[in-house]
Design an enzyme around this catalytic site. Structure first.
Site, PDB file in Angstrom:
ATOM      1  N   GLY C 148      28.894  26.383  61.900  1.00 34.30           N
ATOM      2  CA  GLY C 148      28.322  26.745  60.616  1.00 34.30           C
ATOM      3  C   GLY C 148      29.283  26.328  59.525  1.00 34.30           C
ATOM      4  O   GLY C 148      30.504  26.381  59.710  1.00 34.30           O
ATOM      5  N   CYS C 149      28.751  25.907  58.376  1.00 32.96           N
ATOM      6  CA  CYS C 149      29.657  25.416  57.322  1.00 32.96           C
ATOM      7  C   CYS C 149      30.471  26.554  56.734  1.00 32.96           C
ATOM      8  O   CYS C 149      31.664  26.389  56.442  1.00 32.96           O
ATOM      9  CB  CYS C 149      28.887  24.660  56.245  1.00 32.96           C
ATOM     10  N   ASN C 150      29.881  27.732  56.567  1.00 30.39           N
ATOM     11  CA  ASN C 150      30.656  28.880  56.099  1.00 30.39           C
ATOM     12  C   ASN C 150      31.691  29.269  57.153  1.00 30.39           C
ATOM     13  O   ASN C 150      32.849  29.560  56.826  1.00 30.39           O
ATOM     14  CB  ASN C 150      29.739  30.085  55.850  1.00 30.39           C
ATOM     15  N   ALA C 151      31.245  29.264  58.403  1.00 32.78           N
ATOM     16  CA  ALA C 151      32.151  29.654  59.485  1.00 32.78           C
ATOM     17  C   ALA C 151      33.372  28.748  59.505  1.00 32.78           C
ATOM     18  O   ALA C 151      34.515  29.207  59.613  1.00 32.78           O
ATOM     19  CB  ALA C 151      31.410  29.603  60.816  1.00 32.78           C
ATOM     20  N   THR C 153      34.750  27.116  57.145  1.00 30.38           N
ATOM     21  CA  THR C 153      35.635  27.367  56.005  1.00 30.38           C
ATOM     22  C   THR C 153      36.548  28.567  56.271  1.00 30.38           C
ATOM     23  O   THR C 153      37.765  28.513  56.040  1.00 30.38           O
ATOM     24  CB  THR C 153      34.810  27.609  54.721  1.00 30.38           C
TER      25      THR C 153
END
Lengths: 341, 341, 341, 341
Positions: C148-151, C153
């Site tokens: 996941g892109c948030n993950a 980060t």
């Protein structure tokens, strides 16, 4: 066959854009970075987005050792640029990105820019840097004058049409919508986010200075004086210029003329008849998208051109010209696809 | 002398804007809010920015008790609107914000909008809702058709000039830069933030539907057919329309004509000669700013108009018209200053 | 040694970003582009910014000739992706960009995503695609699950700290500010420019799904269960995620741990102690910028990470993983400098 | 019972916002507008969005005739403001919008702001201008110190909770996402559209000055020293602040405490349990939206507050305070609905 370049004025947006492009250019390396007021700083302090690069420290221009430099990019205000370019050793090729050398007649320059040209002899040697139209001259030039970004946009739409004589030179109206990065990085109240965002207005009235480039280039193309009405508008986006040009002519002939002219060009895309380009589809790239849409009024046609002011409109164009001047592949380092969204 | 209004189509942006304006209107109160697909919901669920207001629940339009309603605003798609307006009791005054009743000739409507008019008899009674130009008719009307927001912007620039005969009706080019809220709240890929932000493009090509309003109103003003070239562009801002109109005439005469015509108007501000307006300076307000800038080519002039598409271009105009139709002070509730920045 | 890839789900933003990156990748070429609902169209119609590329026509995934394909990128919704990946021939390597294979425990998947895993056997073979932390496993993998892109980060900020045991695993709070392109190209009212621009709000409440990735990866790193509070916020910008992580530990030790861990990494830049990164300085690039800032309260530290959700957060990461899986230079095609401004 | 006010510092954003609000205030009129460097100009030249108003010319503050002025708003930098406020005749009430009088202890002021307080005697008389918490003191005050806009946002979320003792004062983390207009209208490179748009970053590190207001007010509310971690982030939007506060306590008790405390408040809206506010839903208004969302970790709770920094965060608050000080209805002129979209 790596060539070494210097960038003078590395702390502005066009300077940063040059560095961005050269970062992945296969045949260019940066030998010197100059920014007088920031001399001694690392570029990462001025432009944190370039911190991954291994670059020379910022220096004053008068401390540059020119012996290893093949070509210099000058990304400075126009008056300063004339002086500094005049002091660069003759054996170093120069691409000037300011307005300092764009107008062949220094009297015209002085009328539009309001001060005396500081390097009139050098002006005589300057080639106008619209790559697709002055390619051979650029290859042979020692000094190339990068175009105004607005000027380039209008010329991509109209120069081939004036050259081919398929539009009426007396009936040209050019409206533009332009991103804010063209105003540069200087701190100005009018360019604050709070002032610019969420709206639009026309600027550069009554006559934006880039009009002078239209006068010279359009006149040359048409073989007679051409005066256009040019009205740029600021939009709340950083990059991109869209020219909406109103002309008189035959829409199909206009489209065919552009399609034929730009067919072999690697950076010029002519959209299918009736389609209009968007600036966001060229962002961060060296491409220009051109479109033609007729009007219900017979004989009236809209010709659109969209490009990124920092890339095709200035620093990408400059790298394209450097490729030509240095005997490299013209597209080297410039095939980066646009960034969307 | 509080009057009670119904808002049909309260879940769209023009509906929300009507509620925002009526929230602080001294003489209007909201008796019914309709939104068929959201019937049963509280408005705060649909528009959280209005949660502080004490408002009726959303209902289906066919459950409205019209007995206490003085005037209905219909903020619906045009085809639907024709049907729904036709079903409102005759004693209730109606302001329609759609394109459903803007064109007096139903054949013209059908040509531009592609479907048959569903209330042709009612069309005959409709008054065009450009308040400053049809004030007396609006006062007496039962049905007022709100203008297209783009159309209104162009008309504020040019209608007085065509009426006064100070510009050439055959040489009009109108470019616009428009905010995205005009596209409404319907979920469309093309209106996503990722698609719209950071760029611009022309839309509604080859001929935007609001062109039909120009045809009718400009023709009436000039006393002869007028065909303009109209090219709207989308900008990444929510509110605001800027019209840049290219005309032939005398700049001073044009400025004087506008200044005189709009002198007494409470919402129309004519800028000093040579100045151009910005959409961000009218945001959220019922004001329209008009400017005139000459061109170096004798006889060519740029006339600018800027307004907020949701306010002066639709819902603010609608409230202004409601004030006229209900015998209230024309400016009641509408003197809110623009929101900047 | 050019390798050929297929992109399944080429009409979404991560698909387009893959194509953008591969366009200038020296060792990859595109053999097939799939987009079921847009089969038969040219990519230029779906993504005009890629119109200069010579690409295969869009096809349905079940018509792909896999014989010449070395690796497939699947950029699809997670349920669909599980099914489609399961049908790809075993000899074709696969990088899945959805949430379909990110969680090793299918029961956990089902709890967070609400539906049964459609390829549980395949899940057992999937390697988590955080390149810098699973490099060797990725090299050997046939199926890699993009993060996941948030993950991603949050992990760039905290994984090395949990592995080194220099922060308290029970006292982690992660706030993020995220660009809108992460929501994809599907038409949703909530993602319209008019809804998203000019403001911010927290979303994915009370628990965003990427929290499940933190649970698994942070637990593995700490060797014990770790539960964080994770609150993402939407900002009106297309690209970029900034993680602001509140932890307990020693600021200098934290900074030293990150600086040492990321020293050799080509894409991870640790800022000088006390500096915080900005998303705009990594836009369009595969870089992640990490910063550490102490607090006046002893023992409290803020750790920041910034990346581009479409690049380092998904498609750039995927190309990095493809490089590893195909035996190419890990950085091939990925050294593009960020686009600023 | 119209009261007459002076605005000192009318050429900045908070000055303009005061004028915008007073423009439709039923009981206030503007008697003097001061802006030293723009003295002699018309306000329309400085703020074209206010050109429809009939306003006094801009003057120097030392030329103001105070005899007809009931109350002065000072919207100046803090050092300057202390000096200028000290020179206003005692019979004129004063609301200072700077940081000049916010901290009761001048030693604390000097520590955070780095220079000596220039009106220490006056400081003793100043009342902190958070209207909902110091209402009675404000009614009786001659000098009211407007709060920091960030400070106000955090206090609306947390002050009632600290007063009620329902959260742990040692475990407070406040992250904020803030619009750019809070930085004012001064020309700064860092606030250019090109620098600010399309991204986010934390600023004011390691300790933003508004932290000092939290120290004083939270300490007073809790009856003991309270130190919070406060980290503001800049977002690319002009108006709005969102506070995301991480606290320890019981979510239901927290929500109930806020709902009860703000129930009678006209400008404070507590959202239903589990919902989070958005800054765009309070833009241009004097409302603050507060929300409470639990976390999966027992005892951890997120409390959100959203307001418009220029309105409820400064100029709207100032008008609310002026209403109290002048014996007017507290909500007079302030019920304007938010502008959305």
């Amino acid at each position: 066959m790596t060539k070494t370049v210097a960038i003078i004025g590395a702390s502005g947006y066009t300077g940063a854009e040059l560095i961005r492009l050269i970062a992945t250019h296969p045949d260019l390396e940066i030998g010197a970075l100059c920014a007088d007021r920031k001399a001694g700083m690392r570029l990462a302090e001025v432009f944190p987005h370039l911190r991954h690069l291994d670059l020379p420290e910022l220096t004053k221009v008068d401390t540059v050792d020119w012996s290893g430099i093949d070509l210099a990019f000058a990304a400075l205000p126009h008056g300063t640029s004339q002086q500094i370019v005049a002091a660069i050793p003759e054996r170093v090729k120069v691409i000037d990105l300011s307005a300092g050398f764009r107008l062949s007649d220094t009297a015209v320059y002085e009328r539009w820019y309001g001060d005396a040209h500081r390097a009139p002899e050098l002006q005589k040697t300057a080639v106008y840097g619209l790559s697709e139209f002055y390619r051979d001259d650029i290859r042979a030039a020692r000094l190339v004058a990068g175009t105004g970004c607005n000027a380039a946009t209008g010329m991509f739409a109209l120069l081939p049409l004036l050259q081919a004589g398929v539009i009426d030179p007396d009936e040209i109206i050019i409206d533009m919508v332009c991103g804010v990065s063209g105003a540069g990085r200087a701190a100005k109240e009018a360019m604050l986010h709070s002032e610019v965002s969420e709206g639009t207005h026309a600027y550069g009235l009554p006559q934006h200075r880039h009009t002078s480039e239209f006068d010279e280039q359009f006149g040359k193309a048409a073989g007679r004086p051409v005066e256009v009405t040019f009205t740029p508008h600021l939009m709340p986006a950083n990059r991109g210029i869209l020219a909406t040009c109103h002309v008189r002519g035959d829409a199909d002939e206009i489209h065919a003329t552009l399609a034929e002219r730009y067919g072999p060009e690697p950076f010029c895309e002519v959209l299918p008849m009736g389609e209009a380009p968007a600036t966001r589809h060229v962002r961060g790239s060296n491409f220009v998208h051109v479109g033609v849409v007729g009007d219900r009024r017979s004989g009236r046609v809209r010709v659109f051109a969209a490009l990124d002011n920092l890339t095709k409109g200035s620093s990408g164009q400059a790298v394209q010209n450097a490729n030509l001047m240095l005997g490299l592949d013209e597209t080297a380092g410039l095939m980066l696809a646009p960034l969307f969204p």
